[in-house]
Design an enzyme around this catalytic site. Structure first.
Site, PDB file in Angstrom:
ATOM      1  CB  SER A 120      -0.118 -10.773  -2.907  1.00 55.86           C
ATOM      2  OG  SER A 120      -0.166 -10.048  -1.686  1.00 55.86           O
ATOM      3  CE1 TYR A 149      -2.564  -6.276  -4.986  1.00 59.82           C
ATOM      4  CE2 TYR A 149      -2.533  -7.507  -2.925  1.00 59.82           C
ATOM      5  CZ  TYR A 149      -1.881  -7.019  -4.031  1.00 59.82           C
ATOM      6  OH  TYR A 149      -0.549  -7.267  -4.216  1.00 59.82           O
TER       7      TYR A 149
END
Length: 177
Positions: free
Chosen positions: A123, A137
């Protein structure tokens, strides 16, 4: 991703938690692309042993796997220190430990085949520490990006013909968000 690979004529081995969605995807793909093969298996990546079982079954079913995409993840983390450790731990486990298990299972297959392409979905959140609910995250996605980089370096050192690609997508609208 499965739709694009099907359009390109690839046979597909797909897995996820929800069997009804996998079945519908298989029906849709075969209706549009009847000359490909689509097989699916239900897999919850938090069950680490099942990852190895499912990947090995796909390898046996297809005889050879060209590419494995490690793409499972959750985005349900919370601010650090706000009493939500269990949620943050689950995010870290799914986004890193489950991805590690998938990389292990994939690389075992590729080493046996002496060929393959591991694709790890990280990501853009992995690029730097992020505040608030993105902290865990982003950290887990950074971990999986570094894991993939290490695997790639190992393939270069050992001169094995196995490719490793890390993808850093930006914000993608899904039902998670």
């Amino acid at each position: 991703m499965a739709r694009l690979f099907a359009k390109l004529g690839y046979n597909l081995a797909i897995c996820a938690r929800r069997g009804e969605r996998l079945e519908q995807l298989k029906v849709d793909l075969l209706q549009s692309y009847p000359n490909i093969r689509v097989e699916y298996k239900i897999l919850d990546v938090s069950d680490y042993e099942s990852i190895f079982k499912v990947f090995d079954e796909f390898a046996a079913d297809f005889g050879h796997l060209d590419r494995i995409v490690v793409n499972a993840g959750v985005g349900d983390s919370r601010r650090i220190g706000k009493g939500r450790f269990k949620i943050n731990r689950r995010t870290a486990e799914i986004n890193f430990i489950s991805a590690l298990a998938q990389c292990e299972a994939a690389m075992k297959i590729f080493r046996e085949q002496n060929a393959g392409h591991l694709v790890v979905i990280s990501s853009m959140s992995a690029m730097r520490g992020l505040p608030g609910h993105m902290t865990t995250y982003g950290a887990a996605k950074a971990g999986i990006a570094h894991l993939a980089e290490g695997i790639r370096a190992d393939m270069l050192l050992t001169k094995l013909p196995i490719k490793v690609t890390t993808i850093f997508p930006g914000y993608i609208r899904t039902e998670i968000n």
